[in-house]
Motif scaffolding. Structure first.
Motif, PDB file in Angstrom:
ATOM      1  N   GLU A   1       0.842  -1.197   0.000  1.00  0.00           N
ATOM      2  CA  GLU A   1       0.000   0.000   0.000  1.00  0.00           C
ATOM      3  C   GLU A   1       0.879   1.249   0.000  1.00  0.00           C
ATOM      4  N   ALA A   2       1.994   1.206   0.731  1.00  0.00           N
ATOM      5  CA  ALA A   2       2.917   2.339   0.750  1.00  0.00           C
ATOM      6  C   ALA A   2       3.522   2.573  -0.626  1.00  0.00           C
ATOM      7  N   VAL A   3       3.843   1.480  -1.322  1.00  0.00           N
ATOM      8  CA  VAL A   3       4.399   1.595  -2.669  1.00  0.00           C
ATOM      9  C   VAL A   3       3.379   2.211  -3.624  1.00  0.00           C
ATOM     10  N   LEU A   4       2.128   1.731  -3.582  1.00  0.00           N
ATOM     11  CA  LEU A   4       1.100   2.243  -4.487  1.00  0.00           C
ATOM     12  C   LEU A   4       0.805   3.716  -4.216  1.00  0.00           C
ATOM     13  N   ALA A   5       0.785   4.096  -2.928  1.00  0.00           N
ATOM     14  CA  ALA A   5       0.578   5.511  -2.586  1.00  0.00           C
ATOM     15  C   ALA A   5       1.736   6.359  -3.086  1.00  0.00           C
ATOM     16  N   TYR A   6       2.955   5.821  -2.986  1.00  0.00           N
ATOM     17  CA  TYR A   6       4.135   6.554  -3.459  1.00  0.00           C
ATOM     18  C   TYR A   6       4.060   6.757  -4.973  1.00  0.00           C
ATOM     19  N   ILE A   7       3.677   5.727  -5.704  1.00  0.00           N
ATOM     20  CA  ILE A   7       3.545   5.844  -7.158  1.00  0.00           C
ATOM     21  C   ILE A   7       2.533   6.936  -7.504  1.00  0.00           C
ATOM     22  N   GLU A   8       1.388   6.905  -6.838  1.00  0.00           N
ATOM     23  CA  GLU A   8       0.320   7.878  -7.104  1.00  0.00           C
ATOM     24  C   GLU A   8       0.800   9.303  -6.894  1.00  0.00           C
ATOM     25  N   ALA A   9       1.640   9.516  -5.881  1.00  0.00           N
ATOM     26  CA  ALA A   9       2.072  10.869  -5.521  1.00  0.00           C
ATOM     27  C   ALA A   9       3.334  11.312  -6.245  1.00  0.00           C
ATOM     28  N   ASN A  10       3.995  10.406  -6.972  1.00  0.00           N
ATOM     29  CA  ASN A  10       5.290  10.746  -7.577  1.00  0.00           C
ATOM     30  C   ASN A  10       5.374  10.273  -9.030  1.00  0.00           C
ATOM     31  N   LEU A  11       4.321  10.489  -9.790  1.00  0.00           N
ATOM     32  CA  LEU A  11       4.296   9.999 -11.158  1.00  0.00           C
ATOM     33  C   LEU A  11       5.351  10.660 -12.051  1.00  0.00           C
ATOM     34  N   GLU A  12       5.826  11.840 -11.657  1.00  0.00           N
ATOM     35  CA  GLU A  12       6.843  12.517 -12.457  1.00  0.00           C
ATOM     36  C   GLU A  12       8.251  12.123 -12.024  1.00  0.00           C
ATOM     37  N   GLY A  13       8.388  11.356 -10.965  1.00  0.00           N
ATOM     38  CA  GLY A  13       9.703  11.053 -10.417  1.00  0.00           C
ATOM     39  C   GLY A  13      10.237   9.696 -10.822  1.00  0.00           C
ATOM     40  N   ASP A  14      11.230   9.225 -10.066  1.00  0.00           N
ATOM     41  CA  ASP A  14      11.893   7.949 -10.326  1.00  0.00           C
ATOM     42  C   ASP A  14      11.031   6.812  -9.774  1.00  0.00           C
ATOM     43  N   LEU A  15      10.458   6.025 -10.675  1.00  0.00           N
ATOM     44  CA  LEU A  15       9.607   4.902 -10.278  1.00  0.00           C
ATOM     45  C   LEU A  15      10.187   3.582 -10.801  1.00  0.00           C
ATOM     46  N   SER A  16      11.504   3.525 -10.777  1.00  0.00           N
ATOM     47  CA  SER A  16      12.188   2.309 -11.199  1.00  0.00           C
ATOM     48  C   SER A  16      12.006   1.215 -10.152  1.00  0.00           C
ATOM     49  N   VAL A  17      12.317  -0.023 -10.535  1.00  0.00           N
ATOM     50  CA  VAL A  17      12.242  -1.135  -9.597  1.00  0.00           C
ATOM     51  C   VAL A  17      13.162  -0.890  -8.405  1.00  0.00           C
ATOM     52  N   ASP A  18      14.358  -0.356  -8.659  1.00  0.00           N
ATOM     53  CA  ASP A  18      15.283  -0.061  -7.559  1.00  0.00           C
ATOM     54  C   ASP A  18      14.655   0.903  -6.554  1.00  0.00           C
ATOM     55  N   ALA A  19      14.065   1.996  -7.058  1.00  0.00           N
ATOM     56  CA  ALA A  19      13.478   3.007  -6.171  1.00  0.00           C
ATOM     57  C   ALA A  19      12.286   2.452  -5.402  1.00  0.00           C
ATOM     58  N   LEU A  20      11.407   1.739  -6.089  1.00  0.00           N
ATOM     59  CA  LEU A  20      10.194   1.240  -5.433  1.00  0.00           C
ATOM     60  C   LEU A  20      10.492   0.105  -4.459  1.00  0.00           C
ATOM     61  N   SER A  21      11.483  -0.713  -4.774  1.00  0.00           N
ATOM     62  CA  SER A  21      11.841  -1.791  -3.839  1.00  0.00           C
ATOM     63  C   SER A  21      12.370  -1.219  -2.534  1.00  0.00           C
ATOM     64  N   ARG A  22      13.038  -0.058  -2.610  1.00  0.00           N
ATOM     65  CA  ARG A  22      13.510   0.589  -1.375  1.00  0.00           C
ATOM     66  C   ARG A  22      12.335   1.098  -0.550  1.00  0.00           C
ATOM     67  N   ILE A  23      11.311   1.633  -1.212  1.00  0.00           N
ATOM     68  CA  ILE A  23      10.115   2.105  -0.498  1.00  0.00           C
ATOM     69  C   ILE A  23       9.457   0.940   0.243  1.00  0.00           C
ATOM     70  N   ALA A  24       9.394  -0.216  -0.415  1.00  0.00           N
ATOM     71  CA  ALA A  24       8.740  -1.384   0.178  1.00  0.00           C
ATOM     72  C   ALA A  24       9.643  -2.143   1.141  1.00  0.00           C
ATOM     73  N   ASN A  25      10.945  -1.828   1.089  1.00  0.00           N
ATOM     74  CA  ASN A  25      11.936  -2.565   1.874  1.00  0.00           C
ATOM     75  C   ASN A  25      11.950  -4.046   1.484  1.00  0.00           C
ATOM     76  N   PHE A  26      11.885  -4.288   0.165  1.00  0.00           N
ATOM     77  CA  PHE A  26      12.005  -5.620  -0.395  1.00  0.00           C
ATOM     78  C   PHE A  26      13.300  -5.701  -1.209  1.00  0.00           C
ATOM     79  N   SER A  27      13.766  -6.899  -1.444  1.00  0.00           N
ATOM     80  CA  SER A  27      14.925  -7.103  -2.305  1.00  0.00           C
ATOM     81  C   SER A  27      14.569  -6.703  -3.729  1.00  0.00           C
ATOM     82  N   LYS A  28      15.448  -5.916  -4.361  1.00  0.00           N
ATOM     83  CA  LYS A  28      15.187  -5.484  -5.735  1.00  0.00           C
ATOM     84  C   LYS A  28      15.206  -6.663  -6.703  1.00  0.00           C
TER      85      LYS A  28
END
Length: 294
Positions: A20-47
């Motif tokens: 849910e944190a990842v999806l909220a981040y995507i919604e709020a940052n559509l102009e930013g870096d939404l790479s797998v590396d960036a989003l995996s850090r938000i989720a605290n999952f292995s890239k």
């Protein structure tokens, strides 16, 4: 010392919160870096595993989801009556160039961005925007309640949905000046008469409503009194901007209603706005959708 016991439900809840944190981040940052590396850090999952986890949880690959979110934002921007060039829509949606944006837009919508701006078709969008995550979440959250009738002051909007915000500003101004329906302390509702995705824009009608407990005083703004009927309703909560509320409404009729055995009452659906505008950011808005039942 006792050892804490964590149930499977606890683990699933924590897992869901991270996504849910990842999806909220995507919604709020559509102009930013939404790479797998960036989003995996938000989720605290292995890239190395995140893209598989995301696809399993949401139902589509992360790159596809991000592209759909960006196209959705661009489509809403183009369909609004505010001046917006294809170039501006492409950059605001995070595309590297207008050419890449136009190719992706036409692949999804079957029409060029400039043509969509002239004749928006949300029916096409709804057919292509199929993300299993949304249907799964809705099926779990639909509730049936007994809604008590409520007297409201209502301002009617007629015309293109893209001009609805002008009526919202007019209604808020009336509420502040009249004192009969204070913005912060009374419930706010909306009643759409018809589907803006499928009806001619000029025929669209929408009532902006605020709860009142005293007779409505005469006014020059055209605000009138009406009653939202009580009765059984299916209720589901929409999170985020109401510009995208159709994505929550369609699965109710498509998936939940046929399986529920319920029958619809001859009364329009209505919205209860739980967030205060404009104090609450759009991506944090909460809106309850009421579907009247027999």
């Amino acid at each position: 010392m006792p050892i804490p016991i964590h149930t499977d439900d606890d683990a699933r809840t924590r897992y869901a919160k991270r996504f849910e944190a990842v999806l909220a981040y995507i919604e709020a940052n559509l102009e930013g870096d939404l790479s797998v590396d960036a989003l995996s850090r938000i989720a605290n999952f292995s890239k190395f595993h995140f893209h598989r986890q995301f696809a399993s949880y949401v139902g589509v690959p992360v790159a596809r989801y991000v592209q759909l979110m960006r196209l959705r934002q661009a489509a809403r921007r183009l369909a609004s009556r505010e001046p917006c060039s294809v170039f501006d829509a492409a950059l605001e949606a995070g595309f590297e160039s207008p050419e890449a944006f136009s190719r992706a837009f036409k692949r999804v919508f079957g029409t060029a961005p400039s043509e969509f701006r002239q004749r928006p078709s949300w029916q096409i969008w709804s057919a292509f925007f199929v993300v299993p995550y949304f249907s799964r979440k809705l099926t779990m959250q639909v509730q049936i309640v007994d809604f008590s009738e409520v007297r409201v002051a209502a301002l009617e909007h007629r015309g293109p949905p893209g001009l609805l915000n002008e009526s919202v500003r007019k209604f808020i101004d009336w509420r502040k000046r009249s004192g009969q329906a204070p913005v912060a302390s009374t419930r706010t509702f909306g009643i759409p008469y018809g589907n803006p995705d499928t009806m001619p824009a000029d025929d669209f009608r929408f009532d902006l409503c605020a709860e009142i407990d005293a007779p409505l005083e005469p006014n020059a703004q055209g605000v009138r009194e009406l009653v939202i009927a009580g009765g059984r309703c299916a209720v589901v909560r929409h999170s985020g901007s109401t510009d995208h509320i159709g994505e929550t409404i369609y699965p109710i009729y498509r998936d939940w209603l046929p399986a529920s055995g319920e029958e619809l009452r001859d009364h329009p659906l209505f919205f209860h706005y739980l967030s205060v505008y404009p104090e609450t950011p759009q991506h944090e808005w909460q809106t309850d959708i009421y579907i009247p039942l027999v």
